[in-house]
Design a protein around this motif. Structure first.
Motif, mmCIF file in Angstrom:
data_model
loop_
_atom_site.group_PDB
_atom_site.id
_atom_site.type_symbol
_atom_site.label_atom_id
_atom_site.label_comp_id
_atom_site.label_asym_id
_atom_site.label_seq_id
_atom_site.Cartn_x
_atom_site.Cartn_y
_atom_site.Cartn_z
ATOM 1 N N THR A 92 0.448 -1.214 -11.505
ATOM 2 C CA THR A 92 -0.957 -0.840 -11.291
ATOM 3 C C THR A 92 -1.113 0.679 -11.200
ATOM 4 N N LEU A 93 -0.107 1.332 -10.629
ATOM 5 C CA LEU A 93 -0.142 2.797 -10.467
ATOM 6 C C LEU A 93 0.279 3.526 -11.743
ATOM 7 N N TYR B 35 5.823 7.387 -5.380
ATOM 8 C CA TYR B 35 5.082 6.870 -4.240
ATOM 9 C C TYR B 35 6.012 5.992 -3.420
ATOM 10 N N VAL C 290 6.336 7.302 -11.512
ATOM 11 C CA VAL C 290 5.370 7.390 -12.609
ATOM 12 C C VAL C 290 5.688 8.636 -13.418
ATOM 13 N N GLU D 203 2.568 -3.539 -7.888
ATOM 14 C CA GLU D 203 1.779 -2.378 -7.466
ATOM 15 C C GLU D 203 2.181 -1.143 -8.277
ATOM 16 N N SER E 97 0.830 -1.203 0.000
ATOM 17 C CA SER E 97 0.000 0.000 0.000
ATOM 18 C C SER E 97 0.867 1.257 0.000
ATOM 19 N N ILE E 98 0.302 2.370 -0.504
ATOM 20 C CA ILE E 98 1.018 3.646 -0.570
ATOM 21 C C ILE E 98 1.052 4.269 0.827
#
Ligand code: CA
Ligand code: CA
Length: 199
Positions: free
Chosen positions: A64-65, A48, A171, A61, A35-36
């Motif tokens: 996914t982000l 993140y 990202v 993850e 989790s972030i």
């Protein structure tokens, strides 16, 4: 039971205990999902910080982000990541150990970024990468890179993916420059005019 069988059994027990103790000392409770727990921007990219997880779970993850585990391109990005996310925490005030997007799990000895970017800048610690986590005098292969806890300079170390670290996700939030958008819209308008003429 024959003496040699007892000795072999003892060796297996010692190795198993050594792996368990090693994992427990490094706080390696496995997380199903990362989790972030923090976020920041740098150089036009979104970053993140993920909670403790395996490298594989952290990279999943990250995808996914919309990104990957971080690609460290130069010393300024290295400084940002270590200073922003590598803060001292926990009972012993150790620096957080951070997964980055570098690994050689596909081709031993050939380190590649998960993002596909070419490998240029590196910040390996002394003697790293050594592809060897010693357990009972035998090496467990190390294929996943983290920024270590040895200080704010954040040297890199290859590590076995049996250990959990905090994942740093990057990202690329880059958006087309206005001039690019303008040229694109002009091109589409010209195409539409020509299409109408050809009707
Ligand atoms: Ca390796
Ligand atoms: Ca290593």
């Amino acid at each position: 039971m024959a003496t040699w069988k007892v000795r072999r059994l003892m060796r297996v027990i010692v190795r198993t205990l050594a792996v368990c103790v090693s994992m427990c000392l490094l706080g390696t409770a496995r997380n199903a999902a990362a989790s972030i727990i923090d976020a920041a921007t740098f150089g036009g990219h979104q970053y993140y910080l993920l909670d403790l997880s395996s490298w594989g779970d952290a990279e999943a993850e990250a995808v996914t982000l919309g990104g990957h585990l971080a690609t460290i391109d130069d010393a300024s990005e290295q400084a940002f990541v270590t200073e922003r996310f590598g803060v001292a925490t926990g009972l012993f005030a150790l620096h957080q150990t951070l997964w980055i997007g570098l690994s050689d799990h596909l081709d031993e000895g050939v380190f590649r970024w998960a993002s596909g970017a070419p490998l240029g800048y590196t910040n390996w610690g002394a003697g790293e990468p050594n592809d060897c986590h010693l357990v009972a005098r035998e090496c467990i292969s190390e294929d996943f890179v983290h920024i270590g806890w040895w200080g704010p300079e954040g040297p890199w170390n290859d590590l076995a993916d049996v250990f959990d670290n905090y994942g740093v996700v990057e990202v690329d939030n880059a958006v087309p420059e206005p001039t690019t958008l303008a040229m694109l819209s002009l091109g589409l308008a010209a195409f539409a005019r020509r299409a109408r003429r050809d009707d």
